[in-house]
Design an enzyme around this catalytic site. Structure first.
Site, mmCIF file in Angstrom:
data_model
loop_
_atom_site.group_PDB
_atom_site.id
_atom_site.type_symbol
_atom_site.label_atom_id
_atom_site.label_comp_id
_atom_site.label_asym_id
_atom_site.label_seq_id
_atom_site.Cartn_x
_atom_site.Cartn_y
_atom_site.Cartn_z
ATOM 1 N N SER A 482 -58.011 85.373 42.301
ATOM 2 C CA SER A 482 -56.586 85.068 42.292
ATOM 3 C C SER A 482 -55.824 86.197 43.016
ATOM 4 C CB SER A 482 -56.096 84.861 40.865
ATOM 5 O OG SER A 482 -54.833 84.260 40.856
ATOM 6 N N ASP A 568 -58.124 73.516 42.401
ATOM 7 C CA ASP A 568 -57.217 74.645 42.183
ATOM 8 C C ASP A 568 -55.930 74.364 42.939
ATOM 9 O OD1 ASP A 568 -55.892 76.997 41.875
ATOM 10 O OD2 ASP A 568 -57.460 78.273 42.692
ATOM 11 N N HIS A 600 -58.859 76.690 39.027
ATOM 12 C CA HIS A 600 -58.738 78.126 39.316
ATOM 13 C C HIS A 600 -59.840 78.905 38.619
ATOM 14 C CE1 HIS A 600 -56.270 81.212 41.113
ATOM 15 N NE2 HIS A 600 -55.990 81.821 39.986
#
Length: 623
Positions: A482, A568, A600
């Site tokens: 991320s 995601d 994610h």
């Protein structure tokens, strides 16, 4: 002795990690004698998890499997008179699908949108919303939707549950969390409010209209006061989270003068104190704050627990003890009691002790490093099992996501420091700029400065630890997901030959296309300072020109593994694709690992094992 010594030399592997039981506390029994909890154990063979429920005495003892919890636990969703029960369900409100808009074309496969919020996290909006309602006990079909025809969600998607609604003390109204904004307005705002539905008049009132940020976790104190968590600024999802109590028409902020942010809270039985969890100095600990009411007693926040562990949940109270969940970097969550008077801990559940007792576990150390702007930064250093300081070890810089999530004594089943160290790596995990637990200013600094001071923090951390004789300076890598994946992409263009390998999972690579495709636009508006097309916005233009990893791709010179989830929508697939294409077309050794059905995160057991094997396989290949 020989057998025991041999057994103690086993180390944690991905396969062992995915056999560990995952403890989920359910609560303390009505009679106060037992703690109920669920243990979920993943089955790699079946590619799913199986769970069992247990009861254990509050003072410790043997856990007993049980099959029914309904009669044992207090149901917080029952009305005070016991006649009604709160719940929620998904209700179709809008026509989104082509076949709904055009009934004569039933075989069409089309979705039609007039605004943003067309997808969120890992699902597309098909016109259904979570709605809160109530029903007569044991008569689910009597469900009354208190949000009838409203195109809004309560509980909030994607992660909200029954913590998003509560009965008032007198049972005459229902208080619930909702962001009553449509489409694009929803995507650019964090302004959830607390709404009160009056059962008699069937009218709804906004209780927190004056506050523009998040209002969440409505809780009724033992004395009947409404309390909740509040962030002040709209669009800032990582704003300081405070405990608010509405008392005699006034909103009292119990944590306003405390330099930290609250994760969750629980009232004491007498209504005189609030216990809460919050990050502090690389851990998460238990705190208390007094509720003064109309007295002149000063509001004081006090830290209750301390140590190299995280307190993860407040489960309840038993006499002079509080029952909580606890983890550290080497141990998954177990249930503990903490004695307020004796200041002692007792581990109650021991779901994974048998496994851990067979393992040689890593050591973790706290280190404080000087940053380039003259501050002290906490850095966790995790050392391999049976560590020998006379040897040299490959070393990983771990880059945390968020960018404002705590890097503490947590236990992940993917980004697991104990597992990384057990494969023979030294792990360097800095509490760089943007981390909560070091004061609000430290936490906030990263917003609009993604590629600035925080990158110096990363390099200060790895350079400091690299001075140790046990670090193999020719075998260093950087890994993260991320924002941590963004960090890896960015470092790949500025690291000046420090690293020999990179791994980025669902990382942000191109800030412009990220702004154009992510679903929670409030996040990019706040953290990137605004849209890339606004040439009058100097902060935004600096972000897109100076802090955009794609601008440095021509300086990439190091092998990189890029991992991406197909579902995601927070960091959409194009980010990973663009990075992989950039690496491949420049002839850089690279690999793209794609999980079509994961978001994610990576949640399915077999996919998770593949993830671990690819992760460590890549490091073995390139370091």
């Amino acid at each position: 002795m020989g057998i025991q010594t041999l057994a103690a030399q086993e180390v944690l592997t991905p396969e062992t990690l995915w056999k560990l039981g995952r403890v989920s506390p359910l609560g303390i029994s009505k009679d106060g004698k037992n703690i109920l909890f669920k243990v979920s154990i993943p089955s790699v063979e079946e590619n799913k998890s199986n769970s069992k429920t247990y009861s254990i005495p509050v003072n410790g003892g043997t856990a007993t499997e049980i099959t029914e919890t309904k009669e044992l636990l207090v149901d917080k969703n029952l009305s005070p008179d016991g006649k009604y029960k709160l719940s929620h369900k998904e209700v179709k409100v809008e026509k989104i699908n082509g076949k709904d808009v055009h009934p004569d074309l039933k075989k069409s496969d089309v979705q039609i949108y007039n605004g943003l919020n067309y997808r969120h996290w890992d699902t597309w909006n098909e016109g259904s919303y979570n709605h809160v309602g109530f029903s007569e006990v044991d008569k689910e079909k009597s469900f009354v939707d208190i949000m009838k025809d409203e195109p809004f969600d309560s509980p909030q998607k994607p992660f909200g549950g029954d913590e998003d609604y509560v009965w008032s003390k007198d049972g005459k109204s229902i208080i619930y969390v909702c962001k009553k904004k449509l489409g694009t307005g929803y995507a650019i705002s964090t302004n959830t409010d607390l709404y009160e539905y009056n059962l008699e008049t069937k009218t709804t009132t906004n209780l927190t209209e004056s506050n523009l940020g998040y209002d969440t976790h409505p809780t009724i104190s033992p004395n009947g006061e409404l309390s909740w968590l509040q962030m002040k600024r709209d669009g800032y999802e990582a704003d300081k989270n405070d405990i608010i109590v509405r008392f005699k028409g006034m909103d009292m902020n119990l944590t306003a003068n405390w330099d930290g942010t609250v994760d969750s809270f629980t009232w004491s039985a007498d209504g005189k104190k609030v216990y809460f969890l919050a990050p502090i100095d690389g851990t998460k600990q238990l705190f208390e704050v007094n509720f003064p009411g109309l007295t002149r007693i000063a509001i004081t926040v006090r830290q209750i627990t301390s140590g190299d562990f995280d307190v993860t949940d407040i489960i309840g109270f038993s006499g002079d003890k509080i029952i909580v969940g606890r983890t550290d970097m080497n141990h998954a969550k177990e249930i503990y009691s903490y004695d307020f008077k004796k200041k002692t801990w007792l581990q109650l559940t021991k779901v994974n002790d048998e496994t851990y007792n067979k393992l040689a576990l890593p050591k973790f150390e706290k280190r404080y490093v000087s940053t380039t702007d003259g501050k002290k930064m906490l850095v966790w250093v995790i050392l391999p099992p049976n560590f020998d300081a006379t040897k040299k070890y490959p070393t990983l810089l771990y880059c945390q996501g968020g960018p404002q999530s705590a890097l503490s004594q947590s236990y992940s089943f993917r980004w697991n420091f104990s597992l990384m160290a057990s494969q023979g790596y030294v792990v360097v995990a800095p509490n760089r700029r943007g981390m909560p637990g070091h004061g609000v200013a430290w936490n906030e600094q990263i917003s609009k400065d993604w590629g600035g001071q925080v990158m110096d923090d990363y390099l200060s951390a790895i350079d400091d630890v690299a001075k140790e004789s046990y670090v193999d300076k020719n075998r260093m890598g950087a890994v993260g997901a991320s924002y941590g994946g963004y960090s890896v992409f960015y470092l790949a263009g500025i690291h000046n030959k420090r690293f020999k390998s990179f791994i980025s999972h669902c990382g942000v690579f191109n800030l412009e296309s990220m702004y154009g495709t992510t679903e929670e636009v409030f996040f990019t508006d706040w953290d990137l300072a605004g849209p890339y097309w606004d040439k009058t916005n100097t902060l935004a233009q600096k972000t897109y020109s100076q802090y955009n990893p794609i601008k440095y791709v021509t300086k990439w010179d190091t092998p990189i593994l890029i991992i991406q989830g197909g579902k995601d929508y927070r960091v959409p697939i194009g980010q990973g694709q663009e990075a992989f294409q950039g690496a491949q077309l420049q002839g850089i050794k690279s690999r793209f690992v794609y999980f079509p059905e994961e978001n994610h995160w990576v949640l399915k057991p077999q996919n998770a094992i593949v993830w671990q094997r690819e992760f460590f396989g890549w490091l073995k290949e390139t370091l």
